[in-house]
Structure formats: C-alpha cells, structure tokens
Design a protein around this motif. Sequence first.
Motif, PDB file in Angstrom:
ATOM      1  N   ARG A  83       0.958  -1.189  -0.019  1.00 31.10           N
ATOM      2  CA  ARG A  83       0.012   0.056   0.005  1.00 31.10           C
ATOM      3  C   ARG A  83       0.809   1.104  -0.106  1.00 31.10           C
ATOM      4  O   ARG A  83       0.477   2.341  -0.492  1.00 31.10           O
ATOM      5  CB  ARG A  83      -1.044  -0.169   1.064  1.00 31.10           C
ATOM      6  CG  ARG A  83      -1.809  -1.087   0.994  1.00 31.10           C
ATOM      7  CD  ARG A  83      -3.373  -0.742   1.893  1.00 31.10           C
ATOM      8  NE  ARG A  83      -4.164  -1.758   1.966  1.00 31.10           N
ATOM      9  CZ  ARG A  83      -5.209  -1.946   0.910  1.00 31.10           C
ATOM     10  NH1 ARG A  83      -5.060  -1.130   0.040  1.00 31.10           N
ATOM     11  NH2 ARG A  83      -5.985  -2.798   0.828  1.00 31.10           N
ATOM     12  N   LYS A  84       1.910   1.118   0.494  1.00 31.60           N
ATOM     13  CA  LYS A  84       2.892   2.334   0.585  1.00 31.60           C
ATOM     14  C   LYS A  84       3.412   2.545  -0.736  1.00 31.60           C
ATOM     15  O   LYS A  84       3.393   3.755  -0.933  1.00 31.60           O
ATOM     16  CB  LYS A  84       4.044   2.175   1.655  1.00 31.60           C
ATOM     17  CG  LYS A  84       4.475   3.341   2.122  1.00 31.60           C
ATOM     18  CD  LYS A  84       5.502   2.986   3.299  1.00 31.60           C
ATOM     19  CE  LYS A  84       6.173   4.498   3.665  1.00 31.60           C
ATOM     20  NZ  LYS A  84       7.334   4.261   4.950  1.00 31.60           N
ATOM     21  N   ALA A  85       3.757   1.596  -1.546  1.00 34.96           N
ATOM     22  CA  ALA A  85       4.463   1.502  -2.726  1.00 34.96           C
ATOM     23  C   ALA A  85       3.367   2.181  -3.686  1.00 34.96           C
ATOM     24  O   ALA A  85       3.632   2.940  -4.612  1.00 34.96           O
ATOM     25  CB  ALA A  85       4.877   0.387  -2.951  1.00 34.96           C
ATOM     26  N   ALA A  86       1.958   1.764  -3.757  1.00 32.67           N
ATOM     27  CA  ALA A  86       1.058   2.195  -4.420  1.00 32.67           C
ATOM     28  C   ALA A  86       0.195   3.260  -3.913  1.00 32.67           C
ATOM     29  O   ALA A  86       0.095   3.037  -2.783  1.00 32.67           O
ATOM     30  CB  ALA A  86       0.329   1.049  -5.128  1.00 32.67           C
ATOM     31  N   GLY A  87      -0.583   3.875  -4.724  1.00 29.89           N
ATOM     32  CA  GLY A  87      -1.555   4.785  -3.986  1.00 29.89           C
ATOM     33  C   GLY A  87      -1.647   6.180  -4.569  1.00 29.89           C
ATOM     34  O   GLY A  87      -1.037   6.429  -5.615  1.00 29.89           O
ATOM     35  N   MET A  88      -2.233   7.040  -4.002  1.00 33.96           N
ATOM     36  CA  MET A  88      -2.332   8.288  -4.349  1.00 33.96           C
ATOM     37  C   MET A  88      -1.909   9.321  -3.291  1.00 33.96           C
ATOM     38  O   MET A  88      -0.853   8.905  -2.658  1.00 33.96           O
ATOM     39  CB  MET A  88      -3.917   8.592  -4.883  1.00 33.96           C
ATOM     40  CG  MET A  88      -4.546   7.697  -5.736  1.00 33.96           C
ATOM     41  SD  MET A  88      -6.020   7.657  -6.174  1.00 33.96           S
ATOM     42  CE  MET A  88      -6.212   9.294  -7.005  1.00 33.96           C
ATOM     43  N   GLY A  89      -2.458  10.793  -3.078  1.00 35.99           N
ATOM     44  CA  GLY A  89      -1.864  11.506  -2.224  1.00 35.99           C
ATOM     45  C   GLY A  89      -2.272  10.977  -0.776  1.00 35.99           C
ATOM     46  O   GLY A  89      -2.911  10.179  -0.557  1.00 35.99           O
TER      47      GLY A  89
END
Lengths: 996, 187
Positions: free
Chosen positions: A152-158
């Motif tokens: 989750r840290k590697a992917a995502g938005m703001g």
Amino acid sequence: MTGRRVSTGGLIDRERSLEFSWNGERLEGFGGDTLASALLANGKSVVGRSFKYHRPRGVMSAGVEESGALVTLGRAEWSDANVRATTQELYDGLVAKGQNAWPSVEFDLGSVNNLFGRFLAAGFYYKTFMGIPPLEWGTGTGAWMWYEKFIRKAAGMGRASRLPDPDKYEHAHDYCDVLVVGSGPAGEAAAIAAADKGLDVVLVEQDSMLGGDNLVVDTSQSPVSRLAHLESQGIRVMTRTTAFGIYDNLVVGLLERISDHLTDPPTYLPRQRFWTLRPRFIVLATGAIERHLAFGNNDRPGVMTAMAGRAYLNRFGVLVGDKVVVATTNDSAYEVAVDLHHAGAVVSLLDARAQVSSILTDVVQSIGIDLHLASAPLDIKGRRAVRRLLIAKSDGSSWRQAFSKECDSVLVSGGWSPVINLLSHRGVRPIWHRDNACFLAGPTDEFITVAGAAAGIWTKAGCIKSGENAGNIASSAINEKSLYKLSPTSIENSSWSNPIMPLYEIRESNKKLKSFVDFQHDVSAEDVRLAHREGYISVEHLKRYTTLGMATDGGKMGNVIGLALMAEAAGKEIPDIGATVFRPPYTPVSIGALSGRSTGKYFRPLRRTSLHNWNIAHGAVMVETGLWQRPWYYPQPGETLSEAYVREAETTRHSVGLCDVTSLGKISVQGPDASEFLNRIYTNPFAKLPIGKARYGIMLRDDGVVMDDGTTWRLTETDYFMTTTTAHAAQVMAWLEELLQTRWSDLRVHVTSVSDAWAGIAVAGPQSRAVLESNVDNTEDISNENFPFMGVREILLKDGTQCRIARISFSGELAYEVYVPADFGPHVMEKLWTTAKNFGGCLYGLEALGTLRIEKGHVTGAELDGRVTLEDAALGKMASPNKSFIGSTLSRRSELLREDRPQLVGIFPKDRMATFNAGSILKGATSVVECGDGWITAVTHSPELGHWIGIGFISGGRRAWLDKQVFSSDPVRNMDVEVEIVSPHMVDPDGVRLHG
Amino acid sequence: MVERISALIGHYQFGHFGKEEQVGVVLSELPNLSLIQVATWPENFQELSFQLAKSYGIKNAPEKGKCAAIGDIALLHVEPLKWWCYGPLAPLEIPIETGASLDISHSRAHVRLSGTEAHVCLNRLISVDLRSSACPVGSIVSTSLHHVGVTIWHSKDGYELFVPRGFAIDLWDILKATAEQFGLDIA
C-alpha cells in the motif's frame, strides 16, 4: 510537451499576475488560470506519478475527469490530497506539490515498478502474496497482513493530513422550481426558457466561469456578461458548485466551493458549503467528456484530449505544443486542429476514418494542416515527454504501423461520453447509442430531462434548441404535473456531418503495447483481456478485478473503452456486456463538507439548566450526562472528587443538601381522560390518585420490559405533572404522543413537554423542612400533617414566587422537590441556599446523588437498560393485578418469569476495606460461564456504612446466593474481589427517615 | 415581583460581527416571553377557534401553520389542535370539556432573526422552504435547528424563533457563527 503562453487571447486576466509554488519552485500565472494551465504555461510537463507503476504523468484533460494531474495542495493541517490541477483555480500564494513519488515527480525511485510492469498485472498482489505456498498452506492469509502495508505504501495516491481539519464547512438548504445543471449552450437556454415561463430557476455550474463549452469554442461573450444576463432574467446562478448526486424525491446534493480559490479567506467564511436542494424539475445539461484512445504509451506527458488542447489555448492562452498531432475518430477535432494551427503550432491531423466529406477536409488542408485519413496513433516514443509518434494505417480490418512523426504533443479524440452520472444515481440504466458510439440516459418517470451534449447532441445550435425544449418541458411538467418526454433525435442538425468511427484501441495483432484504459488506476488494455481470460465475464467482476472505473474519476475516462475491449474479447457487442452504474458523488466531496458545522463545539447541542450559571458561580464542576450539563460535585478548596462527594452525601444525610434536578423530564398531562390515560400506561393504579398527591409509577414497553419510572403529581381533577428520568424523557414523550395518536385517539388528553419550563431543586435531609419553612409565609403549609410524604402543594414563597413542591425523596431522607418557573430558578436557589447554609447544609452534585440512591437501592437508567422486568428490579408489587396496562400481557411470558433471571441486589465487599468496579461481572466460585452470573451497574463509597457498596443484578437474586461464594470479576482491569450479595436497600430499609 | 433571568444571560454580546461594512442579519433576544398554549379536542375545534377569534377581535382564527398578529399580541396555530397565545393577553377561561390551557412562557427563549439575509442565514440551518411564496409573513413552521425542535413564526419584523430554553445558548452560538458571513449585528 513544451507548453507556453501565447501573447494574446484567452479569458485570463494578464494584468493580474499570481505567484505560486510548485514542488518548492516559485512560478507565476495569471488571474483566471487553473493550476494545470499555469503549470503548462511554465513548461511543466511531468506533474504526477501513476498509481501502480509510478509512470510519469502530465495534464490529460481540462476538467473534472482529470486522471494525470492529481496534486497535493497546502501544507500540514491545510494539506489537501488528490486535487485535480485542472479544476483548481490559481491564487496568489498557492502551494502545490506532486504526490505518490519520492523524491519528486520528476525523478521518482518508485518508477522501478515500471520495469516489472509485465509481472504487475491485475490480481498480481493477491495471487502472489496471499496463501504463499508452502509457507501458508492451510494457515490463511497471515503473511498478507505483513506484506500489505508495504504494497500500500508503494502504490497509491496522495496522503491526507492526520491533523484536525482547520477549515469550516456548512450545510445549506434551498428550493426552486427548476434546477439546471450546467451553463453551456443547452443549460443557458434551458434556464432562460424556464425563467421566461415565470419559474424560479437555479442554474449551477461547477466551473468558476459560466459558459461551459462556450469558454472553449466561442469566447466572444464574457462570462461576466453571461452572468449579468442570466441574473437579469431572475435566474439564481451558482458557480463553483457541483451537483454531485440526485436522491429520492428529486433531492439534489450540491457542493459549493466558497474559498478554495482565495489566498486569505475571511475567518467567517466556510471553505465549502454542502447544499441540499429540492427542485420540482431538473434539467441535466451536463455536457459530455471526450474519450481517449488506447494505444502504446498513451499516458505519456504530452498526451491529452483534443478539446483540452483547445481549452488551454482559447481559454487560458496556453499552446500545449509546437509540433502537435491531433488524432480523432470524429468531426469534433477538426476545429481543434484549425485553432492550434492559427496559434502557430505545426499540426498534423490523423483521422481514423477512411472517408470524410470534403467540406471538412478542405478546411484543414486549405490552411496547410497535414491530414492523414485511415490513420491513428499506435505508439509513443519518449518517456517523460512525447518525442515521436508511431502511426498506424488501417486496411479496413486491421492496423499496421505505417510511418512516424516527430512531435511534442498528441491530442486525442476517441469520441464523447455524455455525462449521465446523475441520472444513473436514480437507477436509470444507460443505453448504448450505436450511431454516436456512446451511452445515453434511458427513460425516467421522474421530473428530470437531459439536454445538449448530455443527450448526445453535438452541434451548438442543436444544444441551444434542446435546452429551450427542456425549459419548456419543465414548465409543462410543473404546471400540468405530467412529464413530456423529448427524444434527442427530434432535434434537427444535432449531430456531426460525418459519422463517428467506433474505435477504442489501436494495436497490431502480434505486438504488445502498454496501452492504458483507466489512467488513474493504471488499468491497461491487457489487464482487461487478462480478466476475461481468467473468467471475469461480468462487467461488475471486471471492475472489481482490474479496478477499472474506481478511484476519484469514477470511470469518466476509461469505462467505455474498458467495456469495448471486454466486448471484443467476449465476441459481443457493447450493449450485451452491460454497463456499471455510476454512484454518487459525481466528483469527490470532502468529509468536512459532509460534516458541515457539526464538529468540535458544534458537534451536538448541549443543554443547560436555568441554574447553570448559578451552579458554576458556586463552584460546581460540571459533567455531561447525555446532552445535559449537570453539576458533578462542588469541591471545597483542596478537595478531590472522592472527598467532595462523600462530604456532600454525608452532609445531606445528617443536615440538608440542595441539588439541581432540573434535567428530569417533565410532561404536562391534561384532559378529561387524563386519569384513564395514566392508568393505562403505568403498571400501578392511577385512577384514584387524590388531588394534591404524587405517586411513583413505572411504565413498561409493549414487550413487558421496563421503559421508565418517575413520579406523577395530580394537580387538579384533569391536570397531572409527570416526571421521568433524565435519560428517557424524550423517549417517554414520544411514546405518549404515539399512544394518543395511534391507539387511543378517542381519549381527550394532551401531553406537552414542560421539561424546559421548570427549574427543579431537590431539598433533601433532616433539615429540609426547616429550610423550606424559612422561605414560605405560612409554615403550616409544609408541616408533617399538612404536607405528608407524597404530598403535592402549590406554594407561594415569601417573595411572591409561585412554587410547585412535592414531598418525595430519591435520597431516602426527608426531602422535597421544588419546581419553579425556569427564569426564576437562580433566584429561588439562592434563597434556599442562603437558608441551607445556616443549617450547615451543602450543595450536592450528581456523584453524591448517585451515592445516596445506591445506598437506598433506587434504580436509574443504569439499571433500567431495556432488559429489565419489574420483577428483575424488585418492583414486582408495582404491577396491578386488577387492571390492564401497556406491557401487562407480555410481561407474563414464561421467559420473563423464570426464577433464575438476574435480579436486583446490593453488593458488599467481603473484605470491607476492598473496592470493586461498576461494569464488573458477578460470578460464583465454580461458575464457568464466561459472561458470569450477573453484573454490577453502580458502585460508591457509602458514608453511612463506611465501606464500598454496589448494586447490580445476579441470577436468581439474593436468595440464590446465600452462603455461596461470589466474586466481582473485572477482566479488563484484571481485578477479582470476593463480594457478598445483600438486599438492594442498604440504608434505612424500612424508610423511617422518609417520614420524618 | 422577582425579575426573570434570560436563558442567554452572560452570553449576550452586543455589537457587529463578521463581514464588515454590511449588516445582512440582525440577531436579538426578546426577553420575558409570554406564551400560553391552548389545546382542544377534535369535536371542540370549531367552538374554541371561534372563542379565540373573539378574544383577539378577529373574524376567524388562523389556519394551521398561520398566525394572526394584532399589535403586540398574536395567535399562532402551531399544531392541528393547538394554538399559542403570544404576548400580554388576558388569561383565557377555557372549560376542560372544551380544551386545556398551559403556561409555557418559561419553556422557551424568544430569538429574532431579521435583516435582508435572515432567510438565507436560517436556511443554512433548517431545511424548510423559506421562499416568500412558501413561507410568507404570518407563517408558522415547526422544524429542527441543529438537531433541536424549534417553532418559527415569520412576523413582519423577521423570523421569531421559539427555542427550548435549555438549548438556547448553543442554538444562539450556531446562529451567530452562521450569520457572521452576512455581516451580523447583535442588537
């Protein structure tokens, strides 16, 4: 992309220079710019990183559908993530930065993901990290819980700020005859047509400027003059306002952005306003969103929709590139090419169609635009900017790479998707329109119609005509209360002169390309085909497996392409695949706006007694009980809570104490049938209660469980004053109203809440009568003979204040409850207190009140918790066997009569020096039942007994536990204390003091 | 006679608040409210309507949701079988077979919201249609303001809010916070 500001043109205010910060760099823009236009004007091409692969992304549109230029605004507690730069108005001092990137969007280490892109297809993480063989065979998904946080840290938005939101928000309500959503040619025409009919019209526009498409294609009339014209027609115009959802009965949710464009907004202004608008008719003139095409590297910075390129030029004075390729499947992009050419760009136009009328081709070719028919973009070369476009030619059945062009931007028009999201909220299924290659709204029986491009009308004249028709339909529907449906096809000249080519993806059969369908969630054309191969044939499953259409754009850009590819993979037509349903909100709504003012001190209204200020002035420490603010205790200098409440209880038992009991519920019961009414709702008889007497009563629910208790005073033959517990006052009032309105409408009774009308003061203790004697003219009025226990009197105090007094006691002492009109409360309290002090009396608060009632075994809301019967609460004798009352039948259910039901008891610690906790479980020494044999509802130190006591419930009651070992068990605090089960009437069990 | 103490005592601060150089809303409390509730039974409705109209010197008692104001007194038809008699009117003698009267003067605080933006301000907190076509002068509405039940009378002087006394301070606070954006005078 080498965007630059052209020297003239646009709707920007070149006299108003604005300074802003982008990733720490100071840049300049103009009034009227969006953040996106200002970034383009400053040559900033990489403004974001993609969700999964961290691919560089640029500005891809000029509106709410933006998927590339998602940025974070502000700092610290003002930080606002996932803001679309394309809709964020520029203001002086704006601070913005890229997101989902480290150290920056220009150079992002996370882009290493892209190297492994072929492995990171849809479903990769779940397939790889859940139930890892052989480590997790048979053990579930434990390892996933560990991996997940890194993924989750590697992917995502703001990232949202975790600090409290410092902004204010508010709710608002309004009504109108006609709501028009959208101020383009159709919306404007609809609003004017409806206003001409004398209707009250509200026009909402999500942009800061009125005009819609006119802001891009026809800037001859300024937005300011448009506003003036509309307002002169009596139309109420709301800009910066998004209609985000339509709900039952045409309730519309609007989000108005009040200060998101201001540098230093006044503190009295909310940031955003959440409107609930209730129109009688809705015209949706919401326009259409231009689609991309799926082709290789179609997400590179420099690729955007064709109309966006035109908007940046004509509205913002920004030329998005010097060497531009415009690729289209329809007529709409021809004007784009012409405008860009006139602005100085070298323009090539690719039209996927093999045949287009000469009227159109002559226009572009006559000015030197390089036109290629049967041509489409195939693949882009360049990583952080477009360098070259590989172009494919069609042989009628397939695409084959033919040539390439050096360019710095590619503008794409893959067709248009009408914005029908709001109708979709009403359950209206979209219907595929083959000629226009788009979904249109299906029919609805509600007072809603669609106009303009939202109805698949592509010409300005057609849109205006459609808007006028919509305004007239609104008028007819409202006046005649029936809906006249208008088919978009009845508008003449509503479409392009050449049919659109239904094209969604360009690829060569033997070549794999990174072609994106949903830019915001990095969903590629291959992901869609993979989902199909893995059996996800339902469009709803496709959505969830690939995440197509999720996130903040809600499928505005990618849904149609995804459906088309799914249909192709399945060998079906798009209508046969189906479509997902759009759900509100249309664009994101901040949580703050949903909350409105209901945060912090406004989270809920608090309730104050009329003695509130007096209590505080006399040293009360207040506590919230429900909504009420009540005195908790009145500490003397240096006293702790424990010391204070023990002193207050002791003083009250031995002298006199005054307590603010205003919060008790109070209900006036009036009417010829008032006695009969009370007799039906209370378990004990009330029909023969004498005038001037009070009686303790208990009312049950229909199911035989205790609802509430209190005293009711008979003032006259037909007038009663009922008191309820503080906690259940509103519930009892509603219950009485319901009974009178639904079951016993024949009874001539009115009930009125008078809880706020009276201030209540308990005067308790052996000296209580003496205190009252000092304050009344005629002391005989309150003598033991004239004013016995449970007596009620209307008495004048010496100063002329009319009081209503009952001789009743919650403390078990000689006591009175004195009620005075609320505005006189502080005055009377002061008088009583002045006298009480002379007897060594005290003020006592809720804590001491609890001590006194626990010692007596009196129940409150802690005991009457909705599970307790009369027998459970040791009040079985209160049920009259001679009458029927609410709950009388069901209270005799066998389950409620079981002898082993938990019953009210008193509790002493076996070791009198020990303490135990409320909320603890009572259990026998051999009990193995996890929930124990009972529970403790309240505890206190008893000044009278000199040790800790409590009350609670235990299976079978006191008799069942004689000579048995019982423990108070508090597993939360790991505290087991041996206790003794005793009678709940722990002090003065015979009630001698009451009659003193 | 003992002086009545307002629910807002110690909380009432005169002056101008919020938006400068504009007064869109004026907020004030009218102390010493006099309010008598008169309720009747369905079969006695006409009889008591007539009696009330006669007491007020008007031809007909107001319809439900309407008010008849005469000078400093007013008759508010607040519920199908209930009226509120506002102002210093001589006590009405009503036999219990016809109806029941109840003094609720101390149960509520009387707050007035006036000014050109009063209705806009009020609609930030209540969901009732306050457009002049739906809620003209003389209208009565019962609604919820900040989760609290209130009765509102649209008088010629503004919106008269009868708010439960115990909630008066918190409702006053949220009215004040909402009104500041219009330019607020507390008079």
